[in-house]
Scaffold this motif. Sequence first.
Motif, short mmCIF file in Angstrom:
data_model
loop_
_atom_site.label_atom_id
_atom_site.label_comp_id
_atom_site.label_asym_id
_atom_site.label_seq_id
_atom_site.Cartn_x
_atom_site.Cartn_y
_atom_site.Cartn_z
N ALA A 114 28.84 -8.27 -87.87
CA ALA A 114 29.31 -9.34 -88.75
C ALA A 114 30.17 -10.34 -87.98
O ALA A 114 30.11 -11.55 -88.22
CB ALA A 114 30.09 -8.75 -89.92
N GLN A 115 30.98 -9.82 -87.06
CA GLN A 115 31.80 -10.70 -86.23
C GLN A 115 30.91 -11.64 -85.42
O GLN A 115 31.17 -12.85 -85.31
CB GLN A 115 32.67 -9.86 -85.30
CG GLN A 115 33.69 -10.65 -84.50
CD GLN A 115 34.86 -11.09 -85.35
OE1 GLN A 115 35.40 -10.34 -86.15
NE2 GLN A 115 35.27 -12.35 -85.19
N THR A 116 29.83 -11.09 -84.86
CA THR A 116 28.91 -11.90 -84.07
C THR A 116 28.20 -12.93 -84.93
O THR A 116 27.89 -14.04 -84.46
CB THR A 116 27.87 -10.99 -83.38
OG1 THR A 116 28.56 -10.04 -82.57
CG2 THR A 116 26.93 -11.78 -82.51
N MET A 117 27.92 -12.59 -86.18
CA MET A 117 27.25 -13.54 -87.09
C MET A 117 28.11 -14.77 -87.38
O MET A 117 27.60 -15.81 -87.78
CB MET A 117 26.94 -12.86 -88.42
CG MET A 117 25.88 -11.79 -88.36
SD MET A 117 25.77 -10.95 -89.96
CE MET A 117 24.69 -9.58 -89.57
N GLY A 118 29.42 -14.63 -87.24
CA GLY A 118 30.30 -15.75 -87.52
C GLY A 118 30.65 -15.93 -88.98
O GLY A 118 31.11 -17.01 -89.38
N VAL A 119 30.47 -14.89 -89.81
CA VAL A 119 30.81 -15.00 -91.22
C VAL A 119 32.32 -14.98 -91.39
O VAL A 119 33.06 -14.43 -90.57
CB VAL A 119 30.15 -13.88 -92.05
CG1 VAL A 119 28.64 -13.97 -91.98
CG2 VAL A 119 30.63 -12.50 -91.58
N ALA A 120 32.80 -15.56 -92.48
CA ALA A 120 34.24 -15.66 -92.72
C ALA A 120 34.81 -14.43 -93.38
O ALA A 120 35.99 -14.10 -93.19
CB ALA A 120 34.54 -16.89 -93.58
N THR A 121 33.98 -13.72 -94.16
CA THR A 121 34.47 -12.62 -94.99
C THR A 121 33.45 -11.49 -95.00
O THR A 121 32.24 -11.74 -95.01
CB THR A 121 34.70 -13.09 -96.44
OG1 THR A 121 35.55 -14.23 -96.45
CG2 THR A 121 35.30 -11.98 -97.30
N ILE A 122 33.94 -10.26 -95.00
CA ILE A 122 33.10 -9.10 -95.27
C ILE A 122 33.69 -8.38 -96.49
O ILE A 122 34.84 -8.62 -96.87
CB ILE A 122 33.00 -8.12 -94.08
CG1 ILE A 122 34.38 -7.54 -93.73
CG2 ILE A 122 32.36 -8.81 -92.88
CD1 ILE A 122 34.33 -6.43 -92.68
N ALA A 123 32.90 -7.52 -97.09
CA ALA A 123 33.36 -6.73 -98.23
C ALA A 123 33.23 -5.25 -97.92
O ALA A 123 32.20 -4.82 -97.39
CB ALA A 123 32.57 -7.08 -99.48
N LEU B 108 39.59 -4.06 -90.97
CA LEU B 108 40.54 -5.06 -90.50
C LEU B 108 40.70 -5.02 -88.99
O LEU B 108 40.90 -6.05 -88.34
CB LEU B 108 41.91 -4.83 -91.18
CG LEU B 108 41.98 -5.19 -92.67
CD1 LEU B 108 43.23 -4.60 -93.29
CD2 LEU B 108 41.95 -6.70 -92.87
N ALA B 109 40.60 -3.82 -88.42
CA ALA B 109 40.73 -3.67 -86.97
C ALA B 109 39.50 -4.17 -86.22
O ALA B 109 39.60 -4.69 -85.10
CB ALA B 109 41.00 -2.21 -86.62
N ALA B 110 38.32 -4.01 -86.84
CA ALA B 110 37.06 -4.32 -86.14
C ALA B 110 36.55 -5.72 -86.42
O ALA B 110 35.71 -6.23 -85.67
CB ALA B 110 35.99 -3.30 -86.52
N PHE B 111 37.04 -6.34 -87.48
CA PHE B 111 36.53 -7.66 -87.89
C PHE B 111 37.71 -8.61 -88.00
O PHE B 111 38.74 -8.28 -88.57
CB PHE B 111 35.80 -7.53 -89.23
CG PHE B 111 35.30 -8.84 -89.79
CD1 PHE B 111 34.19 -9.46 -89.23
CD2 PHE B 111 35.93 -9.45 -90.86
CE1 PHE B 111 33.72 -10.67 -89.73
CE2 PHE B 111 35.48 -10.65 -91.38
CZ PHE B 111 34.36 -11.26 -90.80
N GLY B 112 37.54 -9.83 -87.49
CA GLY B 112 38.67 -10.76 -87.41
C GLY B 112 38.86 -11.66 -88.61
O GLY B 112 39.84 -12.41 -88.67
N GLY B 113 37.93 -11.62 -89.58
CA GLY B 113 38.05 -12.48 -90.75
C GLY B 113 38.66 -11.76 -91.94
O GLY B 113 39.31 -10.72 -91.80
#
Length: 338
Positions: free
Chosen positions: A46-55, A66-71
Amino acid sequence: MSLVLHVDADHWRSGHAKTLARYPGIVPVIKGNGYGFGAGLLCREAQTMGVATIAVGTYVEAPAALAAFGGDVLVMEPYRAPIHADLPDLPHRRLVHTITSSADLGSLRSIEPAARVAVEGLTSMNRFGAPVAALSGLVDAASAEAVTLHLPLGTGHLEEIRRFVDAVPAVRRWFVSHVSPDELATLCSRYPGHEFRPRIGTDLWLAEPTSYEVRAHVLDVRAVAKGDRAGYRQRALPAGHILVVSGGTSHGVAMESPAAATTPRSRAIAVAEGVLEAAHKVRSPFTVSGSSPRFAEPPHMQCSLLVLPVGATPPAVGDTVTVRMRLTTTYPDAVELR
């Protein structure tokens, strides 16, 4: 011994690209076992995809996300004061909480006055949410940055969504599930000042079923005569071979969720499978020599005993065999991307 999920990475990611193109503003859902791939891997994707939010599904899953994804990370489980009030990550500024009642909102804001909030509406799913009549008051009290709607499977949800949007027209961001690309386009056209963000899990991560395959190692092979016995329950075997293969209940082998059985055909299949189970003739999900051998007995925790009939060519120790599994209930020993 190992049960491994093998992934053709380029093919798998081509499915992601297609889904992202069909669903602008997508919010990838990363919950549970990570759809068989593991939540950590999906967060990195998901980080590579450039999305703003994950659920994520629950608060338990939030710290790793939160640790693995920056959005931003939306927690789909609603905040409940008796359950979640002591969690350490509640004040995290990238965490978006789901609220369904004023009491829970009061609890959350007493702990973190600046907590970010999405209010969930009670849809025809009848699971979590505030009724449409109560939505406006709760949205105002929470200064909610979004409304979230979890809808049933299938399509035909536009009228239901309309009722919620009309109830709180000032809310611009909407998280929605189980809407088709056409429905999403209609919503964006009908409400040009609004932002509809589709939450998608299965149709994103499992978009290309031919891009991944579960394989198990053959651990042992031996010829057996009719009447020989095997396993904890010492059941008599037909002549042929008994195979010991990697993959058991800890991996999710033969661990299935209840089937809907809503059609005559599906109910007939369920009855037939029940008869076979009662007769100890359950077909396994393993494919050996082009067929699915039956279990000698229910799977063990980390391996399974299979009965290969006379005439079928047995594999060799160290060979791999494919396993037909539902990835949402699969826990492989490893995931190999190539």
